[in-house]
Enzyme design. Structure first.
Site, PDB file in Angstrom:
ATOM      1  N   ARG A  62       0.643  -1.329   0.057  1.00 24.89           N
ATOM      2  CA  ARG A  62       0.039  -0.026   0.050  1.00 24.89           C
ATOM      3  C   ARG A  62       0.803   1.299   0.084  1.00 24.89           C
ATOM      4  NH1 ARG A  62      -2.235   0.549   4.701  1.00 24.89           N
ATOM      5  NH2 ARG A  62      -3.033  -1.447   4.602  1.00 24.89           N
ATOM      6  N   TYR A 116     -13.729  22.403 -11.898  1.00 24.77           N
ATOM      7  CA  TYR A 116     -14.173  21.308 -12.461  1.00 24.77           C
ATOM      8  C   TYR A 116     -15.279  20.833 -11.826  1.00 24.77           C
ATOM      9  CZ  TYR A 116     -13.459  16.139 -13.646  1.00 24.77           C
ATOM     10  OH  TYR A 116     -13.484  14.875 -14.033  1.00 24.77           O
ATOM     11  N   ASP A 188      -5.683  22.982  -9.338  1.00 20.65           N
ATOM     12  CA  ASP A 188      -5.978  22.029 -10.184  1.00 20.65           C
ATOM     13  C   ASP A 188      -5.360  22.380 -11.628  1.00 20.65           C
ATOM     14  OD1 ASP A 188      -6.816  20.058 -12.370  1.00 20.65           O
ATOM     15  OD2 ASP A 188      -8.943  20.002 -11.260  1.00 20.65           O
ATOM     16  N   LYS A 213      -5.348  12.533 -17.780  1.00 21.83           N
ATOM     17  CA  LYS A 213      -5.184  13.281 -19.302  1.00 21.83           C
ATOM     18  C   LYS A 213      -3.827  13.370 -19.956  1.00 21.83           C
ATOM     19  CE  LYS A 213      -9.450  13.847 -17.618  1.00 21.83           C
ATOM     20  NZ  LYS A 213      -9.849  14.943 -16.696  1.00 21.83           N
TER      21      LYS A 213
HETATM   22  C1  LIG Z   1     -10.427  15.027 -15.605  1.00 22.27           C
HETATM   23  C2  LIG Z   1     -10.242  16.085 -14.631  1.00 22.27           C
HETATM   24  C3  LIG Z   1     -10.042  15.646 -13.272  1.00 22.27           C
HETATM   25  C4  LIG Z   1     -10.338  14.603 -12.650  1.00 22.27           C
HETATM   26  O1  LIG Z   1      -9.468  13.315 -13.317  1.00 22.27           O
HETATM   27  P1  LIG Z   1     -10.037  11.929 -13.163  1.00 22.27           P
HETATM   28  O2  LIG Z   1      -8.700  11.228 -13.259  1.00 22.27           O
HETATM   29  O3  LIG Z   1     -10.988  11.653 -14.241  1.00 22.27           O
HETATM   30  O4  LIG Z   1     -10.457  11.585 -11.757  1.00 22.27           O
HETATM   31  C5  LIG Z   1      -9.653  16.844 -12.480  1.00 22.27           C
HETATM   32  N1  LIG Z   1      -9.769  17.935 -12.996  1.00 22.27           N
HETATM   33  C6  LIG Z   1      -9.812  18.416 -14.146  1.00 22.27           C
HETATM   34  C7  LIG Z   1      -9.428  19.736 -14.828  1.00 22.27           C
HETATM   35  C8  LIG Z   1     -10.225  17.358 -15.071  1.00 22.27           C
HETATM   36  O5  LIG Z   1     -10.311  17.747 -16.423  1.00 22.27           O
END
Ligand SMILES: *Cc1c(COP(=O)(O)O)cnc(C)c1O
Length: 402
Positions: A62, A116, A188, A213
C-alpha cells in the site's frame, strides 16, 4: 551530472526524470513490481519495517514499490519547488485527498466558481458532511476574492483555465492574497501541467494534476497526483496513507511511459488546437472561441504572461442556435468521439451548458452574449488538423441544414 540535469530544459527532464532508482544502471525503465507483501529477514527486521515511514523503503504494497516511487520522483523533478508527489487512483481522488489533508471541521474553503464539476460536488458533498463550509468566488474579481475571506477560511481551491469555459485568472495574484490571508492554496493544474505552468513557482502551495489526461495520454488509465513543498507534502502523504490510497504498478509504468512523450504530444495538440481555434473564430455560426492560446481570445494576455505552453483543449459557443442544432453538429462528427475526459491521442467533442455548474460568475462580463448559451468543448488529439477541420466543416453543414 546532477546539476546539469537539474538545470536542463523540460524536454530533457521528461527523459531523465525518475530514473535514479536502484535499477537505473541496468534497465531504462523500472521493473513493474507487482507486490503486496514484502518478506523480512527476521522478527527484528519485521518490527523495524513500519517504524521507518520513508519514501523508497519497501514495507507493504500500500505504500508503493519501486515502480510507483519512480513515477512520483519523476513528477517531483518536473514540478519546480516540490519536495515530493503523492499518487492517487484518480484525479478526483487527488483533489479530495489533498483537500482532506488541509481542512478540518469548522474550516471554510473558498472554491473557484469555474472549478471542475466534481470538485464542486466534493465541496458540497463529502466536505460538508465533515463540517467544512464552502463559498464559491469569481476568480476574475480580485477584490471580491479578498473580501470573501473570513477568520475561518483555511484553504482556497483554484483551477486554471476555468473548467469548460477556459477563463485564465491571475494565479500569482490570487495565490498571494491567499497567503496574505493565512490560507493554503491548492490548484488543479491538469490543463497546462507543470510544463506549461509551474504552479508552485507561481505561488500555489499544492499542485494537483489528473494524470488520466496528458500524462497517461492514451485514454487507458486513471490516476492523479499532488505535489508540494516539504510542509504540505508531509501532510498529503500521511493523509493518503490513512485514506488507503494506492495506485497499481502497471498503471504507474503506463504513466511513466506516457510522461516521456508528453511534451511532443502537448506541442502538437497545441499547434493543431490553435489552427482549429483560428478556423472556428472565422465561422459565422460561432459566437465565441474560448481558447486562451488564441490571440484576442479571453485570457490570452494573462496566458502569455504566465504560461509557457498549453494543450489541445478548447471550447466554442454557438451563436444563437438551439440544443437540437448543436446535437446535429456533434452527432455528425466522425473523427471526434463523443465523450468525457480529454488529453488522449484521439480527438473528442463534448456539448455543455454552463448554468448548472456555476454559482456566481457573471457571464456577459466574461464575454458571453445572453442569447448564446450552447457550447461545445473539443479535445484536439494527434490527427492531422486539416482532417479535423474538414470533419467540423461537415458538422456545421449538418447543423445548418436543420
Ligand atoms: C478529468 C479532470 C479531473 C479528474 O480526473 P480523473 O482522473 O478523471 O478523476 C480533475 N480536474 C480536471 C480539470 C479534469 O479535467
Amino acid at each position: 551530472m546532477a546539476n546539469s540535469r537539474n538545470d536542463a530544459k523540460p524536454a530533457t527532464r521528461l527523459v531523465t526524470a525518475g530514473r535514479s532508482g536502484e535499477f537505473a544502471d541496468r534497465v531504462v525503465n523500472p521493473p513493474v513490481w507487482r507486490a503486496s507483501t514484502h518478506l523480512y529477514e527476521n522478527c527484528a527486521a519485521l518490527r523495524a519495517g513500519p517504524k521507518s515511514n520513508a519514501d523508497g523503503k519497501f514495507f507493504y504494497g500500500r505504500r508503493g514499490a519501486p515502480t510507483q516511487w519512480a513515477l512520483s520522483e519523476a513528477l517531483t523533478e518536473l514540478e519546480p519547488g516540490a519536495a515530493g508527489t503523492v499518487l492517487y487512483p484518480s484525479g478526483v481522488a487527488a483533489i479530495v485527498g489533498a483537500l482532506m489533508a488541509v481542512l478540518r471541521t469548522g474550516d471554510v474553503l473558498l472554491v473557484t466558481d469555474n472549478a471542475y464539476d466534481p470538485t464542486r460536488s466534493t465541496a458540497m458533498g463529502v466536505l460538508k458532511q465533515f463540517g467544512v463550509e464552502h463559498r464559491f468566488f469569481d476568480p476574475l474579481d480580485l477584490d471580491g476574492f479578498r473580501a470573501a475571506f473570513c477568520d475561518k477560511t483555511r484553504a482556497v481551491m483554484l483551477e486554471v483555465p476555468g473548467s469548460l469555459t477556459m477563463e485564465i485568472c491571475d494565479i500569482p495574484a490570487l495565490a498571494a492574497i491567499a497567503r496574505e490571508q493565512g490560507a493554503v492554496s491548492l490548484i488543479d493544474n491538469t490543463w497546462a501541467t507543470s510544463l506549461g505552468f509551474p504552479a508552485l513557482q507561481h505561488g500555489c502551495d499544492i499542485a494537483i494534476t489528473s494524470l488520466t489526461k496528458h500524462v497517461g495520454g492514451h485514454s487507458d488509465l486513471m490516476m492523479g497526483a499532488a505535489s508540494a513543498g516539504e510542509r504540505w507534502y508531509r501532510r498529503l502523504r500521511i493523509t493518503a496513507q490513512q485514506l488507503g490510497h494506492v495506485v497499481s504498478p502497471d498503471d504507474a509504468a503506463l504513466a511513466l511511459r506516457g510522461l516521456r512523450t508528453m511534451k511532443l504530444r502537448l506541442d502538437q495538440e497545441s499547434a493543431s488546437a490553435l489552427m482549429i481555434a483560428e478556423w472556428l473564430a472565422a465561422r459565422d455560426e460561432v459566437a465565441h472561441v474560448l481558447c486562451p492560446m488564441l490571440p484576442g481570445a479571453p485570457g490570452h494576455e494573462l496566458w502569455q504572461r504566465d504560461f509557457t505552453g498549453g494543450c489541445g483543449l478548447l471550447s466554442f459557443v454557438i451563436a444563437g442556435r438551439d440544443d437540437a442544432a448543436r446535437c446535429r453538429l456533434v452527432d455528425t462528427l466522425d473523427l471526434f468521439g463523443i465523450g468525457y475526459s480529454w488529453g488522449g491521442y484521439e480527438s473528442l467533442a463534448l456539448p455543455f451548458d454552463v448554468e448548472p455548474v456555476r454559482s456566481c460568475m457573471d457571464w456577459p462580463k466574461a464575454g458571453w452574449g445572453l442569447e448564446d448559451r450552447h457550447a461545445v468543448r473539443l479535445s484536439i488529439g494527434l490527427e492531422d488538423p486539416a482532417d479535423l477541420i474538414a470533419d467540423l466543416e461537415r458538422g456545421f453543414a449538418a447543423m445548418n441544414e436543420g
